[in-house]
Design an enzyme around this catalytic site. Structure first.
Site, PDB file in Angstrom:
ATOM      1  N   THR A  48       1.705  -6.439   0.282  1.00 41.49           N
ATOM      2  CA  THR A  48       1.284  -7.388   1.321  1.00 41.49           C
ATOM      3  C   THR A  48       1.110  -8.775   0.701  1.00 41.49           C
ATOM      4  O   THR A  48       1.320  -9.783   1.376  1.00 41.49           O
ATOM      5  CB  THR A  48      -0.032  -6.964   2.011  1.00 41.49           C
ATOM      6  N   GLN A  92       3.804   4.162  -3.896  1.00 39.60           N
ATOM      7  CA  GLN A  92       4.009   4.621  -2.520  1.00 39.60           C
ATOM      8  C   GLN A  92       4.901   3.633  -1.773  1.00 39.60           C
ATOM      9  O   GLN A  92       5.245   3.866  -0.621  1.00 39.60           O
ATOM     10  CB  GLN A  92       2.662   4.718  -1.793  1.00 39.60           C
ATOM     11  N   ARG A 141       0.806   0.854   8.032  1.00 38.03           N
ATOM     12  CA  ARG A 141      -0.272   1.755   8.446  1.00 38.03           C
ATOM     13  C   ARG A 141      -1.559   1.024   8.822  1.00 38.03           C
ATOM     14  O   ARG A 141      -2.476   1.629   9.330  1.00 38.03           O
ATOM     15  CB  ARG A 141      -0.602   2.737   7.315  1.00 38.03           C
ATOM     16  N   HIS A 191       7.700   7.734  -2.024  1.00 41.18           N
ATOM     17  CA  HIS A 191       8.169   7.682  -0.638  1.00 41.18           C
ATOM     18  C   HIS A 191       9.592   7.140  -0.536  1.00 41.18           C
ATOM     19  O   HIS A 191      10.032   6.732   0.523  1.00 41.18           O
ATOM     20  CB  HIS A 191       7.212   6.835   0.216  1.00 41.18           C
TER      21      HIS A 191
END
Ligand SMILES: [Zn+2]
Length: 248
Positions: free
Chosen positions: A27, A100, A35, A120
């Site tokens: 971010t 992740q 999420r 992931h």
């Protein structure tokens, strides 16, 4: 002792550290956390892997969403947090980064592919679900934009999907095995920007801790593992890690 000094000291005292990253580090490069409250998955249900396999419409929708969100991922660049992690890998303290994230920013920051363990998967390319052949997105996009036919493998005709792990799709065996090995081999486990709620990945910090490692968690929000951590910082990752490692 300041937070940064405490973190620097834990790093200095470690012989073998593992870094575990989640959405929070990305971010800071402008990639939204799907999420988070207000994130895309609170507005639009994710496409389950079984639906992707069963339905051409689901595959078309998956590829529409992929290409709609892709400019953000393509524009993102590694930030100070990624650079600090890359420096720890370069120094030999961190043999591997467990992530992740699916954005490939650790690799772009200079960490060799084989030292990034992607739990992931990766959204910057696609693979055939049958023969595993790699397919590049630019090629798929050009064909998809013509008539929105979901792509098929050029070699075997199998379904082609971004190289990510979807909801309902099994966790990748080899990355999970390697992540466990790294968690058990480390004397310091550093969590950067993960709220540690998505299992089984969230189990690694506790595993490392049980095995005698020290645990550091840097995350904006509290996590369920804060109480077992040796150091918890609710601060920005780039600023904190950059200062502790000495990277701009
Ligand atoms: Zn194939």
């Amino acid at each position: 002792m300041s937070d940064v000094a405490a973190l620097a000291r834990l790093l200095a005292e470690s012989r073998r550290a593992v870094v575990f990253t989640g959405a929070g580090i990305s971010t800071e490069s402008g990639i939204p956390d799907f999420r988070s409250p207000g994130g895309i998955w609170t507005k639009m249900a994710p496409i389950d892997f079984s639906d992707f396999l069963a339905s051409e419409d689901a595959r078309r929708e998956a590829w529409r969403r992929k290409f709609a969100s892709d400019p953000t991922i393509r524009a993102a660049r590694p930030n100070r947090g990624h650079r600090a992690v890359a420096e720890l890998v370069r120094r030999g303290l961190v043999p591997a980064v467990i992530t992740q994230n699916i954005d490939g920013l650790h690799q772009m920051s200079g960490i060799p592919d084989e030292k990034v363990i992607e739990l992931h998967g990766n959204t910057t390319y696609a693979t055939c679900l049958d023969c595993r052949e790699r397919h590049e997105l630019d090629e798929i996009r050009l064909a998809f934009e013509r008539d929105e036919t979901p792509p098929r493998c050029r070699s075997c005709g199998g379904l082609v999907k971004t190289a990510t792990i979807s909801f309902g799709q099994a966790m990748p065996v080899e990355p999970m095995r390697r992540a466990e090995e790294e968690a058990l081999g480390a004397d310091l486990f550093v969590v950067l920007g993960s709220s540690l709620v998505v299992y089984p990945a969230a189990g690694f910090p506790a595993l490392a801790k049980r095995n005698g490692a020290r645990l550091v968690i840097i995350n904006r929000e509290p996590t369920d593992f804060d109480h077992i951590a040796d150091l918890v910082l609710h601060s920005a990752i780039g600023e904190t890690m950059g200062a502790a490692v000495g990277v701009d």
